[in-house]
Design a protein around this motif. Structure first.
Motif, PDB file in Angstrom:
ATOM      1  N   SER A   1       0.865  -1.186   0.000  1.00 15.99           N
ATOM      2  CA  SER A   1       0.000   0.000   0.000  1.00 15.99           C
ATOM      3  C   SER A   1       0.905   1.240   0.000  1.00 15.99           C
ATOM      4  CB  SER A   1      -0.938  -0.064   1.203  1.00 15.99           C
ATOM      5  OG  SER A   1      -1.801   1.045   1.255  1.00 15.99           O
ATOM      6  N   ILE A   2       0.428   2.340   0.567  1.00 17.59           N
ATOM      7  CA  ILE A   2       1.161   3.601   0.377  1.00 17.59           C
ATOM      8  C   ILE A   2       2.569   3.549   0.983  1.00 17.59           C
ATOM      9  CG2 ILE A   2       1.107   6.083   0.850  1.00 17.59           C
ATOM     10  CD1 ILE A   2      -2.000   5.794   0.604  1.00 17.59           C
ATOM     11  N   ALA A   3       2.703   2.999   2.198  1.00 17.72           N
ATOM     12  CA  ALA A   3       4.037   2.958   2.826  1.00 17.72           C
ATOM     13  C   ALA A   3       4.980   2.042   2.044  1.00 17.72           C
ATOM     14  CB  ALA A   3       3.919   2.490   4.277  1.00 17.72           C
TER      15      ALA A   3
ATOM     16  N   GLU B   1       2.750  -8.673  -1.492  1.00 16.22           N
ATOM     17  CA  GLU B   1       1.418  -8.218  -1.053  1.00 16.22           C
ATOM     18  C   GLU B   1       0.521  -9.447  -0.899  1.00 16.22           C
ATOM     19  OE1 GLU B   1      -0.479  -5.326  -0.111  1.00 16.22           O
ATOM     20  OE2 GLU B   1      -2.034  -6.874  -0.044  1.00 16.22           O
ATOM     21  N   ARG B   2      -0.080  -9.521   0.277  1.00 15.43           N
ATOM     22  CA  ARG B   2      -0.925 -10.682   0.583  1.00 15.43           C
ATOM     23  C   ARG B   2      -2.156 -10.776  -0.323  1.00 15.43           C
ATOM     24  NH1 ARG B   2      -3.493 -10.197   6.391  1.00 15.43           N
ATOM     25  NH2 ARG B   2      -4.377  -8.476   5.240  1.00 15.43           N
TER      26      ARG B   2
ATOM     27  N   ARG C   1      -4.604  -3.434  -4.225  1.00 13.61           N
ATOM     28  CA  ARG C   1      -5.818  -3.134  -3.455  1.00 13.61           C
ATOM     29  C   ARG C   1      -6.281  -1.706  -3.701  1.00 13.61           C
ATOM     30  NH1 ARG C   1      -5.705  -5.025   2.660  1.00 13.61           N
ATOM     31  NH2 ARG C   1      -7.919  -4.572   2.434  1.00 13.61           N
TER      32      ARG C   1
ATOM     33  N   GLY D   1     -11.007   2.397  -0.429  1.00  9.65           N
ATOM     34  CA  GLY D   1     -10.667   3.284   0.674  1.00  9.65           C
ATOM     35  C   GLY D   1     -11.265   4.648   0.426  1.00  9.65           C
ATOM     36  N   GLN D   2     -11.266   5.421   1.457  1.00  8.35           N
ATOM     37  CA  GLN D   2     -11.979   6.694   1.427  1.00  8.35           C
ATOM     38  C   GLN D   2     -11.041   7.861   1.168  1.00  8.35           C
ATOM     39  OE1 GLN D   2     -15.540   6.461   2.136  1.00  8.35           O
ATOM     40  NE2 GLN D   2     -14.931   4.381   1.640  1.00  8.35           N
TER      41      GLN D   2
ATOM     42  N   ARG E   1      -7.897   7.059  -1.327  1.00  9.09           N
ATOM     43  CA  ARG E   1      -6.713   6.265  -0.963  1.00  9.09           C
ATOM     44  C   ARG E   1      -6.230   5.393  -2.115  1.00  9.09           C
ATOM     45  NH1 ARG E   1      -4.340   1.448   0.170  1.00  9.09           N
ATOM     46  NH2 ARG E   1      -5.961   0.729  -1.230  1.00  9.09           N
TER      47      ARG E   1
ATOM     48  N   GLU F   1       2.980  -3.554   6.610  1.00  9.28           N
ATOM     49  CA  GLU F   1       1.727  -4.322   6.482  1.00  9.28           C
ATOM     50  C   GLU F   1       0.519  -3.658   7.135  1.00  9.28           C
ATOM     51  OE1 GLU F   1       2.670  -8.114   8.204  1.00  9.28           O
ATOM     52  OE2 GLU F   1       4.063  -8.654   6.607  1.00  9.28           O
TER      53      GLU F   1
ATOM     54  N   TYR G   1     -16.220  -0.933   5.364  1.00 12.33           N
ATOM     55  CA  TYR G   1     -15.278  -1.555   6.282  1.00 12.33           C
ATOM     56  C   TYR G   1     -15.248  -0.855   7.630  1.00 12.33           C
ATOM     57  CZ  TYR G   1     -11.015   1.325   6.031  1.00 12.33           C
ATOM     58  OH  TYR G   1     -10.094   2.315   6.161  1.00 12.33           O
TER      59      TYR G   1
ATOM     60  N   ASP H   1       1.835   2.535   8.901  1.00 15.77           N
ATOM     61  CA  ASP H   1       0.922   2.236  10.011  1.00 15.77           C
ATOM     62  C   ASP H   1       1.418   1.074  10.871  1.00 15.77           C
ATOM     63  OD1 ASP H   1      -0.761   4.229   9.226  1.00 15.77           O
ATOM     64  OD2 ASP H   1      -2.503   2.946   8.882  1.00 15.77           O
TER      65      ASP H   1
ATOM     66  N   SER I   1      -1.469   8.885   5.691  1.00 14.13           N
ATOM     67  CA  SER I   1      -0.923   8.625   4.354  1.00 14.13           C
ATOM     68  C   SER I   1       0.286   9.514   4.078  1.00 14.13           C
ATOM     69  CB  SER I   1      -1.977   8.876   3.284  1.00 14.13           C
ATOM     70  OG  SER I   1      -3.087   8.063   3.560  1.00 14.13           O
TER      71      SER I   1
HETATM   72  C1  LIG Z   1      -7.967  -1.228   1.141  1.00 17.34           C
HETATM   73  C2  LIG Z   1      -7.597  -0.130   2.139  1.00 17.34           C
HETATM   74  C3  LIG Z   1      -8.529   0.896   2.402  1.00 17.34           C
HETATM   75  C4  LIG Z   1      -8.210   1.911   3.305  1.00 17.34           C
HETATM   76  N1  LIG Z   1      -9.118   2.908   3.529  1.00 17.34           N
HETATM   77  C5  LIG Z   1      -8.847   3.907   4.390  1.00 17.34           C
HETATM   78  C6  LIG Z   1      -9.792   4.963   4.632  1.00 17.34           C
HETATM   79  O1  LIG Z   1     -10.856   4.964   4.088  1.00 17.34           O
HETATM   80  N2  LIG Z   1      -9.469   5.944   5.511  1.00 17.34           N
HETATM   81  C7  LIG Z   1      -8.256   5.949   6.158  1.00 17.34           C
HETATM   82  O2  LIG Z   1      -7.982   6.865   6.935  1.00 17.34           O
HETATM   83  N3  LIG Z   1      -7.341   4.982   5.949  1.00 17.34           N
HETATM   84  C8  LIG Z   1      -7.607   3.954   5.085  1.00 17.34           C
HETATM   85  N4  LIG Z   1      -6.690   2.959   4.889  1.00 17.34           N
HETATM   86  C9  LIG Z   1      -5.437   3.018   5.633  1.00 17.34           C
HETATM   87  C10 LIG Z   1      -4.432   3.984   4.997  1.00 17.34           C
HETATM   88  O3  LIG Z   1      -4.073   3.532   3.709  1.00 17.34           O
HETATM   89  C11 LIG Z   1      -3.217   3.999   5.908  1.00 17.34           C
HETATM   90  O4  LIG Z   1      -3.580   4.521   7.176  1.00 17.34           O
HETATM   91  C12 LIG Z   1      -2.053   4.861   5.451  1.00 17.34           C
HETATM   92  O5  LIG Z   1      -2.088   5.175   4.100  1.00 17.34           O
HETATM   93  C13 LIG Z   1      -0.730   4.141   5.764  1.00 17.34           C
HETATM   94  O6  LIG Z   1      -0.556   3.115   4.840  1.00 17.34           O
HETATM   95  P1  LIG Z   1       0.257   1.786   5.082  1.00 17.34           P
HETATM   96  O7  LIG Z   1       0.800   1.434   3.746  1.00 17.34           O
HETATM   97  O8  LIG Z   1       1.178   1.908   6.230  1.00 17.34           O
HETATM   98  O9  LIG Z   1      -0.839   0.724   5.555  1.00 17.34           O
HETATM   99  P2  LIG Z   1      -2.088   0.098   4.770  1.00 17.34           P
HETATM  100  O10 LIG Z   1      -2.650   1.078   3.824  1.00 17.34           O
HETATM  101  O11 LIG Z   1      -2.978  -0.454   5.799  1.00 17.34           O
HETATM  102  O12 LIG Z   1      -1.459  -1.082   3.883  1.00 17.34           O
HETATM  103  C14 LIG Z   1      -0.960  -2.287   4.351  1.00 17.34           C
HETATM  104  C15 LIG Z   1      -0.807  -3.245   3.164  1.00 17.34           C
HETATM  105  O13 LIG Z   1      -0.173  -4.438   3.606  1.00 17.34           O
HETATM  106  C16 LIG Z   1      -0.884  -5.568   3.128  1.00 17.34           C
HETATM  107  N5  LIG Z   1      -0.657  -6.642   4.086  1.00 17.34           N
HETATM  108  C17 LIG Z   1      -1.175  -6.807   5.314  1.00 17.34           C
HETATM  109  N6  LIG Z   1      -0.677  -7.903   5.902  1.00 17.34           N
HETATM  110  C18 LIG Z   1       0.195  -8.447   5.011  1.00 17.34           C
HETATM  111  C19 LIG Z   1       1.047  -9.577   5.053  1.00 17.34           C
HETATM  112  N7  LIG Z   1       1.098 -10.389   6.120  1.00 17.34           N
HETATM  113  N8  LIG Z   1       1.830  -9.841   3.984  1.00 17.34           N
HETATM  114  C20 LIG Z   1       1.793  -9.029   2.871  1.00 17.34           C
HETATM  115  N9  LIG Z   1       1.002  -7.943   2.785  1.00 17.34           N
HETATM  116  C21 LIG Z   1       0.223  -7.644   3.850  1.00 17.34           C
HETATM  117  C22 LIG Z   1      -2.323  -5.083   3.059  1.00 17.34           C
HETATM  118  O14 LIG Z   1      -3.089  -5.883   2.176  1.00 17.34           O
HETATM  119  C23 LIG Z   1      -2.144  -3.658   2.564  1.00 17.34           C
HETATM  120  O15 LIG Z   1      -2.062  -3.608   1.157  1.00 17.34           O
HETATM  121  C24 LIG Z   1      -6.946   1.912   3.993  1.00 17.34           C
HETATM  122  C25 LIG Z   1      -6.028   0.874   3.729  1.00 17.34           C
HETATM  123  C26 LIG Z   1      -6.329  -0.127   2.811  1.00 17.34           C
HETATM  124  C27 LIG Z   1      -5.302  -1.233   2.536  1.00 17.34           C
END
Ligand SMILES: Cc1cc2nc3c(=O)[nH]c(=O)nc-3n(C[C@H](O)[C@H](O)[C@H](O)COP(=O)(O)OP(=O)(O)OC[C@H]3O[C@@H](n4cnc5c(N)ncnc54)[C@H](O)[C@@H]3O)c2cc1C
Length: 406
Positions: free
Chosen positions: A12-14, A33-34, A39, A42-43, A103, A155, A265, A287, A300
């Motif tokens: 995802s974004i990180a 990516e799992r 994916r 999201g909002q 997102r 993740e 969700y 996150d 984000s």
């Molecule tokens: C589908 C989706 C919808 C979202 N909608 C919103 C929203 O509406 N509002 C909001 O504030 N935030 C939302 N978020 C969270 C937001 O994207 C994050 O808070 C922020 O962007 C930080 O992103 P991140 O990449 O750290 O975490 P995340 O965006 O949570 O991404 C984590 C990624 O890791 C993957 N993953 C998880 N476990 C595993 C594993 N064991 N092995 C491999 N991959 C794994 C997940 O499928 C996901 O793609 C959403 C996240 C996702 C994935």
């Protein structure tokens, strides 16, 4: 000597922004990516502060601007839908930021900008991690065992790999807030403002425009004992219906919309705090490392910043020099800590302060919003948007130009 190799778990974004930068720094990068595919969904999220500076460095600011949700600002309304106070987008860094985007759109823009060298693997995940100081062996669900110079866990808030590697170093702070997000049809009464309604009994309803002709709705409530993210979706939907049955304004329309929506969700807001973000050849970002929740704001943007800062310090290090990666990871942590601590420290009384129980509480809140929305106080109120903003200079990124084709 070959390029250093990193496995990033989480696409995802990180994870994607870390891959973008680390690949440019000359690392061989694989993203795991799992999910079966990218994916979407999201909002509405925003890119603010230093996150915007990173986006500019990525060359993606114009693309994000071309895909914004076109929200005009935030307006608080009463049970009849009448305006209590409004905060237009022109008040830069107010509740509606200048760069508001879905997102999924932001994640896709970063995905499409990845250099060709980045390998993306879907439908696989980590089963086991054997951290050996300078390298790490990873056992995948698909059965492969592979060795990497660095494993980066991105993740998200409920990361299983993080819990496996860092179990005692992870602590959680539950904010006792449930939020249900979903997409509902747009009606002729809707406009392009973020409309926000506070009901009694610690409930909120909000409606936001998107750039796809639908409305992104949110039902939020504060509860000491109910966690909708931990129960089956059908049960969570019926709890939500009971909870918001008499909430007023557009609550019933949102409940009906959610009943027919595929992308509802539930989140139970939880901050993640870790005493360290790295252990030998494993580190965490986004996150998974520091979830600030939508209440802290800027999740984000922090994910974008974290990806850049981590890769920048790694670009200045060498896997062939003992201790060099370790000090890069320490520099990353030292740089990121203040901005994360700032985002996680909530105003006194939050979140309950924003979720009044009684009618008197709701009208007191409305009075405060009315005052805050008056011109002399608007700048002060806009400070709410001052998140993901660091006073430090971003570290220098050393780009390995000759090997990158974007
Ligand atoms: C589908 C989706 C919808 C979202 N909608 C919103 C929203 O509406 N509002 C909001 O504030 N935030 C939302 N978020 C969270 C937001 O994207 C994050 O808070 C922020 O962007 C930080 O992103 P991140 O990449 O750290 O975490 P995340 O965006 O949570 O991404 C984590 C990624 O890791 C993957 N993953 C998880 N476990 C595993 C594993 N064991 N092995 C491999 N991959 C794994 C997940 O499928 C996901 O793609 C959403 C996240 C996702 C994935």
């Amino acid at each position: 000597m070959g390029n250093p190799k990193a496995l990033i778990s989480g696409g995802s974004i990180a994870g994607l922004s870390t891959a973008f930068w680390l690949s440019q720094a000359g690392w061989d990068v694989t993203v795991l990516e799992r999910a079966e595919a990218f994916r979407d969904g999201g909002q509405n999220i925003d890119v603010r502060g230093t996150g915007r500076e990173v986006l500019r460095k990525m060359g993606l600011e114009d693309q994000v601007r071309a895909n914004t949700t076109t929200e005009k600002g935030t307006v608080f309304v009463n049970e009849k839908g009448k305006k209590v106070g409004a905060f237009p987008v022109e008040d830069s860094d107010g509740m509606t930021a200048e760069l508001e985007i879905l997102r999924g759109d932001l994640a896709r823009i970063v995905l499409e900008a990845l250099p060709d060298q980045v390998e993306l693997r879907y439908s696989d995940w980590i089963e086991n991690v054997n951290e050996r100081g300078e390298q790490v062996d990873v056992t995948l669900h698909s059965g492969n065992i592979e060795t990497w110079d660095l494993l980066i866990i991105a993740e998200g808030v409920r990361s299983k790999t993080r819990d496996k590697v860092f179990h005692h170093e992870v602590s959680r702070k539950e904010l006792r807030l449930n939020i249900a997000y979903g997409t509902i049809p747009r009606s002729s009464q809707d406009d392009d403002w973020w409309r926000w309604y506070t009901a009694t009994e610690r409930r909120q309803v909000s409606l936001r425009p998107d750039n796809q002709g639908s409305i992104r709705a949110m039902l939020a409530f504060s509860s000491d004992d109910l966690n909708l993210a931990a129960i089956p979706v059908t049960q969570a939907q019926s709890e939500l219906r009971e909870m918001f049955a008499d909430a007023g304004w557009e609550a019933e329309r949102v409940l009906d919309g959610f009943a027919n929506s595929e992308d509802v969700y539930f989140d139970y807001l939880t901050q993640i705090m870790m005493s360290t973000w790295s252990k030998g050849a494993v580190c965490v970002t986004g996150d998974a490392a520091w979830c600030v929740t939508p209440l802290g704001g800027g999740g984000s943007s922090l994910a974008l910043i974290g990806g850049y800062v981590l890769a920048a310090f790694l670009s200045q290090a060498s896997v062939h020099e003992p201790g060099s990666i370790k000090s890069a990871l320490k520099n990353y942590e030292d740089w990121m800590r203040p901005i994360i601590e700032d985002s996680q420290s909530l105003p006194p009384g939050a979140p309950n302060l924003f979720y009044p129980q009684s009618k008197v509480g709701v009208s007191t809140m409305q009075t405060m919003i009315r005052i805050a929305s008056l011109a002399p106080f608007r700048k002060l109120a806009a400070r709410i948007g001052h998140v993901a903003r660091s006073k430090q200079q971003l570290p220098e990124m050393i780009i390995a130009k000759e090997k990158v084709t974007v």
